[in-house]
Design a protein around this motif. Structure first.
Motif, PDB file in Angstrom:
ATOM      1  N   GLU A  57      90.115  22.907 -25.710  1.00 50.55           N
ATOM      2  CA  GLU A  57      90.025  22.690 -27.156  1.00 50.55           C
ATOM      3  C   GLU A  57      88.613  22.926 -27.689  1.00 50.55           C
ATOM      4  O   GLU A  57      88.416  22.977 -28.904  1.00 50.55           O
ATOM      5  CB  GLU A  57      90.499  21.279 -27.521  1.00 50.55           C
ATOM      6  CG  GLU A  57      89.683  20.134 -26.926  1.00 50.55           C
ATOM      7  CD  GLU A  57      90.200  19.662 -25.572  1.00 50.55           C
ATOM      8  OE1 GLU A  57      90.755  20.495 -24.831  1.00 50.55           O
ATOM      9  OE2 GLU A  57      90.035  18.470 -25.257  1.00 50.55           O
ATOM     10  N   SER A  58      87.659  23.076 -26.793  1.00 47.01           N
ATOM     11  CA  SER A  58      86.270  23.320 -27.209  1.00 47.01           C
ATOM     12  C   SER A  58      85.472  23.703 -25.969  1.00 47.01           C
ATOM     13  O   SER A  58      85.936  23.505 -24.844  1.00 47.01           O
ATOM     14  CB  SER A  58      85.652  22.061 -27.826  1.00 47.01           C
ATOM     15  OG  SER A  58      85.512  21.056 -26.837  1.00 47.01           O
ATOM     16  N   GLU A  59      84.268  24.209 -26.200  1.00 44.08           N
ATOM     17  CA  GLU A  59      83.384  24.496 -25.070  1.00 44.08           C
ATOM     18  C   GLU A  59      83.019  23.200 -24.359  1.00 44.08           C
ATOM     19  O   GLU A  59      82.817  23.174 -23.147  1.00 44.08           O
ATOM     20  CB  GLU A  59      82.110  25.196 -25.545  1.00 44.08           C
ATOM     21  CG  GLU A  59      82.289  26.661 -25.922  1.00 44.08           C
ATOM     22  CD  GLU A  59      82.615  26.870 -27.384  1.00 44.08           C
ATOM     23  OE1 GLU A  59      82.907  25.867 -28.088  1.00 44.08           O
ATOM     24  OE2 GLU A  59      82.573  28.035 -27.844  1.00 44.08           O
ATOM     25  N   VAL A  60      82.896  22.132 -25.150  1.00 44.39           N
ATOM     26  CA  VAL A  60      82.548  20.830 -24.566  1.00 44.39           C
ATOM     27  C   VAL A  60      83.637  20.408 -23.577  1.00 44.39           C
ATOM     28  O   VAL A  60      83.350  20.001 -22.448  1.00 44.39           O
ATOM     29  CB  VAL A  60      82.389  19.771 -25.684  1.00 44.39           C
ATOM     30  CG1 VAL A  60      82.146  18.391 -25.085  1.00 44.39           C
ATOM     31  CG2 VAL A  60      81.249  20.145 -26.621  1.00 44.39           C
ATOM     32  N   ALA A  61      84.882  20.505 -24.012  1.00 48.22           N
ATOM     33  CA  ALA A  61      85.984  20.128 -23.117  1.00 48.22           C
ATOM     34  C   ALA A  61      86.024  21.055 -21.913  1.00 48.22           C
ATOM     35  O   ALA A  61      86.215  20.603 -20.779  1.00 48.22           O
ATOM     36  CB  ALA A  61      87.312  20.170 -23.872  1.00 48.22           C
ATOM     37  N   ALA A  62      85.815  22.354 -22.141  1.00 47.08           N
ATOM     38  CA  ALA A  62      85.913  23.335 -21.049  1.00 47.08           C
ATOM     39  C   ALA A  62      84.921  23.008 -19.934  1.00 47.08           C
ATOM     40  O   ALA A  62      85.286  22.982 -18.757  1.00 47.08           O
ATOM     41  CB  ALA A  62      85.675  24.751 -21.576  1.00 47.08           C
ATOM     42  N   ILE A  63      83.672  22.724 -20.281  1.00 43.13           N
ATOM     43  CA  ILE A  63      82.674  22.465 -19.230  1.00 43.13           C
ATOM     44  C   ILE A  63      82.990  21.147 -18.522  1.00 43.13           C
ATOM     45  O   ILE A  63      82.705  20.996 -17.329  1.00 43.13           O
ATOM     46  CB  ILE A  63      81.223  22.489 -19.786  1.00 43.13           C
ATOM     47  CG1 ILE A  63      80.197  22.554 -18.639  1.00 43.13           C
ATOM     48  CG2 ILE A  63      80.915  21.293 -20.649  1.00 43.13           C
ATOM     49  CD1 ILE A  63      80.148  23.836 -17.864  1.00 43.13           C
ATOM     50  N   ASN A  64      83.601  20.206 -19.238  1.00 39.40           N
ATOM     51  CA  ASN A  64      83.956  18.947 -18.577  1.00 39.40           C
ATOM     52  C   ASN A  64      85.187  19.100 -17.685  1.00 39.40           C
ATOM     53  O   ASN A  64      85.330  18.381 -16.695  1.00 39.40           O
ATOM     54  CB  ASN A  64      84.107  17.832 -19.602  1.00 39.40           C
ATOM     55  CG  ASN A  64      82.746  17.326 -20.062  1.00 39.40           C
ATOM     56  OD1 ASN A  64      82.075  16.600 -19.330  1.00 39.40           O
ATOM     57  ND2 ASN A  64      82.303  17.755 -21.225  1.00 39.40           N
ATOM     58  N   MET A  65      86.055  20.027 -18.022  1.00 33.35           N
ATOM     59  CA  MET A  65      87.148  20.367 -17.107  1.00 33.35           C
ATOM     60  C   MET A  65      86.566  20.996 -15.835  1.00 33.35           C
ATOM     61  O   MET A  65      87.011  20.712 -14.723  1.00 33.35           O
ATOM     62  CB  MET A  65      88.129  21.325 -17.782  1.00 33.35           C
ATOM     63  CG  MET A  65      88.934  20.679 -18.901  1.00 33.35           C
ATOM     64  SD  MET A  65      89.863  21.911 -19.835  1.00 33.35           S
ATOM     65  CE  MET A  65      90.535  20.881 -21.145  1.00 33.35           C
ATOM     66  N   VAL A  66      85.563  21.855 -16.048  1.00 34.15           N
ATOM     67  CA  VAL A  66      84.870  22.452 -14.902  1.00 34.15           C
ATOM     68  C   VAL A  66      84.269  21.343 -14.026  1.00 34.15           C
ATOM     69  O   VAL A  66      84.401  21.356 -12.803  1.00 34.15           O
ATOM     70  CB  VAL A  66      83.762  23.441 -15.370  1.00 34.15           C
ATOM     71  CG1 VAL A  66      82.894  23.886 -14.199  1.00 34.15           C
ATOM     72  CG2 VAL A  66      84.387  24.647 -16.059  1.00 34.15           C
ATOM     73  N   TYR A  67      83.654  20.367 -14.681  1.00 32.16           N
ATOM     74  CA  TYR A  67      83.059  19.230 -13.948  1.00 32.16           C
ATOM     75  C   TYR A  67      84.116  18.547 -13.077  1.00 32.16           C
ATOM     76  O   TYR A  67      83.910  18.349 -11.876  1.00 32.16           O
ATOM     77  CB  TYR A  67      82.476  18.247 -14.976  1.00 32.16           C
ATOM     78  CG  TYR A  67      81.848  16.988 -14.417  1.00 32.16           C
ATOM     79  CD1 TYR A  67      80.465  16.850 -14.346  1.00 32.16           C
ATOM     80  CD2 TYR A  67      82.622  15.903 -14.008  1.00 32.16           C
ATOM     81  CE1 TYR A  67      79.869  15.687 -13.869  1.00 32.16           C
ATOM     82  CE2 TYR A  67      82.045  14.732 -13.522  1.00 32.16           C
ATOM     83  CZ  TYR A  67      80.668  14.630 -13.460  1.00 32.16           C
ATOM     84  OH  TYR A  67      80.108  13.475 -12.983  1.00 32.16           O
ATOM     85  N   GLY A  68      85.245  18.225 -13.694  1.00 34.79           N
ATOM     86  CA  GLY A  68      86.297  17.501 -12.967  1.00 34.79           C
ATOM     87  C   GLY A  68      86.823  18.291 -11.791  1.00 34.79           C
ATOM     88  O   GLY A  68      86.985  17.763 -10.680  1.00 34.79           O
ATOM     89  N   ALA A  69      87.085  19.577 -12.007  1.00 37.08           N
ATOM     90  CA  ALA A  69      87.652  20.405 -10.939  1.00 37.08           C
ATOM     91  C   ALA A  69      86.608  20.720  -9.870  1.00 37.08           C
ATOM     92  O   ALA A  69      86.908  20.709  -8.672  1.00 37.08           O
ATOM     93  CB  ALA A  69      88.219  21.702 -11.534  1.00 37.08           C
ATOM     94  N   ALA A  70      85.358  20.969 -10.287  1.00 37.43           N
ATOM     95  CA  ALA A  70      84.283  21.258  -9.325  1.00 37.43           C
ATOM     96  C   ALA A  70      84.031  20.049  -8.435  1.00 37.43           C
ATOM     97  O   ALA A  70      83.736  20.198  -7.246  1.00 37.43           O
ATOM     98  CB  ALA A  70      83.006  21.654 -10.066  1.00 37.43           C
TER      99      ALA A  70
ATOM    100  N   VAL B  89      87.676  15.813 -18.101  1.00 36.86           N
ATOM    101  CA  VAL B  89      87.372  15.759 -16.669  1.00 36.86           C
ATOM    102  C   VAL B  89      88.670  15.541 -15.879  1.00 36.86           C
ATOM    103  O   VAL B  89      88.933  16.229 -14.885  1.00 36.86           O
ATOM    104  CB  VAL B  89      86.339  14.644 -16.373  1.00 36.86           C
ATOM    105  CG1 VAL B  89      86.192  14.415 -14.874  1.00 36.86           C
ATOM    106  CG2 VAL B  89      84.988  14.989 -16.995  1.00 36.86           C
ATOM    107  N   ALA B  90      89.488  14.609 -16.359  1.00 41.06           N
ATOM    108  CA  ALA B  90      90.764  14.324 -15.688  1.00 41.06           C
ATOM    109  C   ALA B  90      91.671  15.551 -15.699  1.00 41.06           C
ATOM    110  O   ALA B  90      92.379  15.837 -14.731  1.00 41.06           O
ATOM    111  CB  ALA B  90      91.461  13.141 -16.358  1.00 41.06           C
ATOM    112  N   THR B  91      91.631  16.307 -16.799  1.00 43.17           N
ATOM    113  CA  THR B  91      92.408  17.555 -16.891  1.00 43.17           C
ATOM    114  C   THR B  91      91.977  18.519 -15.793  1.00 43.17           C
ATOM    115  O   THR B  91      92.823  19.110 -15.099  1.00 43.17           O
ATOM    116  CB  THR B  91      92.209  18.210 -18.277  1.00 43.17           C
ATOM    117  OG1 THR B  91      92.670  17.311 -19.287  1.00 43.17           O
ATOM    118  CG2 THR B  91      92.955  19.534 -18.375  1.00 43.17           C
ATOM    119  N   GLY B  92      90.660  18.658 -15.635  1.00 50.07           N
ATOM    120  CA  GLY B  92      90.133  19.549 -14.600  1.00 50.07           C
ATOM    121  C   GLY B  92      90.610  19.141 -13.215  1.00 50.07           C
ATOM    122  O   GLY B  92      91.016  19.984 -12.410  1.00 50.07           O
TER     123      GLY B  92
END
Lengths: 362, 257
Positions: A57-70, B89-92
């Protein structure tokens, strides 16, 4: 048989991510790099390798998704362009602090603010000096061809995991949008959780078995002594990266009397300038940093023994010149030539600037 | 004759166990103020995870706020997220480890102010995660500032004369907001300040994790809690105030099931 294709830089980077065995890509559209996520969505990498792709939904969310998966030990990538990278910097600082590997591509455009959608190199400071808060470094790779857009993806992931550190591909709208022939790498298998542990150690959060202590990914240390020790640890790591990972290309520097320093699109232009200059009897050379951090200081310092001077050619108001000056350390004059706002210098413009500087030096 | 000292093991051997601390909580002193509801909420989440036998398969995400150090007390793999970003983060995590259980533990400032976009969009995608939302109507960690859920007229260090809705907006019922999204499977509001509420809250948390097991989508469990320090009350008074004021505006019960 060799896998050769005619591709845009952005597409080559996306295809290379699939082939590098990336586990996930999280992004948000922004010109001039939207082809990365468009290509991935079209290509359905889930069917090819199991790689996940999600539009955030945003660049902010995207990098935090990266954080979670990384933090789960996965090979994860995001890409954006200048204003979007500014939004990602919070997450990038957190990832540097938490020592998470990931790959971030910045296909730069002119700024500041919303700026322009045309190519620029004005995010040099942001990429190599930190950008986000706190003492941290990114390993910054600067491709100057579509081939390097593809090649630096796997290299970036390898460096990211080797040092548990975010890696940035600092490209620009010209290389992202131009089409060139590209030799695509072979498909790498995605690593299993077990393979990640065997190769890189057991630090990821994948669920705590009885057999080990819990893994925690955090950048928080409320005790100053602990935080300072963490800072010392990071600085030691950065020093090791500086000692081992400097990459550059020296083009016709051996007999050069005057050397241009340029990366990315500017470096391509300077290659033409060498030719134009040499046709006129000017012995020009080009030092092209491939890693902008760590910066190739030593070679530039060495070249300063034989070169009459240096011209830092950048599509900005003069940013990398500061690192060139530090490297040259007063041994020779260092000047800057640049265009801004999405304007790309022509080889003849640069040659005029070179001749002007040579005249000054005498 | 002096009485022999009885060891804990002996007590356990002799009597019937009526309560046992979950293995998922570490033997550490909680950093929360005495009287705060966070400790009970932590325990309930950890108990549910142990009882479902999913300890080895669960990854938690701690927020910024009083529970920023939740990972210090929970004996599972955890990540600490930037302020408000826990649902992203949880989504990732969930996208790369779809078979694992993922939950976020967030306060009202984290979830309903700075992280509103991440909350709404994770819910709208129906991310198959559990969101535990502690609503105490104040920013506790930073010293009692106004939160998105601070009640009208309620005093805080940044609304020292009381929250004026004309200039500061209304207390946000974000759980009702996300309940209307098709991606949300379960939205409920619970409390933990009395035993009867604790039992219900635990059932709700269990249901949320069962939903994740059944791949139903997002489950959000709001827990209306106290902040006796931030509200400047004794723990007992804060619970009474919670009952009379917070629950009047944030009624308990399932919003979507």
């Amino acid at each position: 048989m060799e896998d050769v294709k005619l591709m845009k830089g952005n597409e080559a980077m996306a295809e290379a991510a699939i082939r590098a065995g990336a586990d996930a890509y999280f992004g948000y559209p922004i010109t001039p790099q939207s082809e990365v996520i468009e290509y991935l969505m079209m290509e359905k990498p889930e069917n090819r390798t199991g790689m996940q792709v999600l539009q955030a939904e945003s660049e902010v969310a995207a990098i935090n998704m990266v954080y979670g998966a990384a933090a789960c030990g996965k090979r994860v990538m995001t890409s954006s362009s200048s204003p979007g990278i500014s939004l990602k910097l919070e997450g990038i600082s957190y990832m540097a602090g938490s020592e998470l590997p990931c790959l971030i591509a910045n296909v730069m455009r002119g700024g500041p603010g919303l700026g322009t959608i045309q190519p620029g190199q004005a995010d040099y400071f942001q990429a190599v000096k930190g950008g986000g808060h706190g003492d941290y470094r990114l390993i910054v790779l600067a491709p100057s061809t579509v081939q390097e857009m593809a090649d630096f993806v796997d290299l970036g992931f390898e460096l990211a995991f080797k040092y548990r550190n975010p890696v940035m591909i600092l490209s620009d709208g010209a290389i992202g949008q131009m089409m060139e022939k590209v030799f695509l790498p072979d498909q790498k298998e995605r690593l299993t959780d077990k393979e990640v542990i065997n190769k890189y150690g057991s630090w990821a959060t994948t669920g705590k078995p009885e057999s080990r202590e819990r893994n925690i990914i955090t950048s928080l240390n409320l005790k100053s002594e602990v935080q300072e020790n963490h800072n010392f640890h990071l600085q030691k790591k950065y020093k090791s990266i500086e000692e081992n990972e400097i990459r550059y290309e020296a083009i016709q520097c051996d007999d050069a009397e005057y050397i241009m320093v340029a990366f990315g699109t500017s470096a391509r232009i300077c290659q033409k300038v060498i030719q134009l200059g040499r046709d006129k009897g000017l012995k020009l050379g080009l030092l092209r940093p491939i890693t902008l951090w760590p910066f190739p200081k030593q070679i530039i310092n060495k070249l300063a023994d034989t070169s009459k001077g240096f011209l830092s050619v950048e599509m900005n108001a003069g940013q990398m010149i500061e690192d060139v000056q530090l490297a040259v350390n007063g041994k020779a004059p260092v000047s800057h030539y640049g265009r801004m706002g999405g304007m790309i210098p022509s080889p003849s413009d640069v040659l005029v600037a070179v001749e002007k500087e040579l005249k000054k030096i005498g | 004759m002096t009485e022999a000292v009885i060891t804990p093991e002996e007590i356990i051997k002799r009597g019937k166990i009526v309560f046992k601390k979950t293995k998922n909580m570490l033997d550490k002193t909680l950093s929360y103020c005495p009287g705060c509801g966070h400790g009970v909420a932590h325990r309930l989440v950890m108990e549910v995870i142990e009882e479902m036998g999913i300890t080895e398969d669960t990854i938690g995400v701690a927020p910024v706020g009083c529970s920023v150090l939740a990972y210090e007390f929970m004996n599972i793999d955890m990540q600490q997220a930037a302020h408000g970003r826990a649902p992203a983060v949880a989504t990732g995590i969930k996208r790369v480890l779809p078979e694992k259980y993922v939950f976020t533990y967030q306060g009202d400032g984290d979830l309903a102010a700075i992280g509103t976009a991440e909350t709404i969009h994770a819910c709208n995608r129906g991310e198959n995660i559990v969101i535990i939302f502690i609503n105490n109507g104040i920013y506790g960690m930073t010293g009692g500032q106004m939160a998105p859920t601070t009640l009208q007229g309620m005093k805080s260090s940044t609304s020292p004369y009381g929250r004026v809705v004309e200039t500061m907006g209304y207390p946000l019922k974000i759980t009702e907001m996300v309940a209307m999204l098709p991606g949300v499977a379960y939205a409920t509001r619970q409390a933990v300040h009395e035993a009867k509420y604790v039992r219900k809250a635990k059932r709700a948390i269990r249901k949320a994790f069962e939903n994740q097991k059944d791949k139903k989508g997002t489950s959000i469990v709001e827990i209306v809690s106290n902040c006796n320090s931030g509200w400047k009350m004794t723990p007992v008074d804060s619970n009474k105030w919670l009952e009379e004021n917070m629950l009047a505006y944030f009624p308990l019960g399932d919003i979507k099931k």
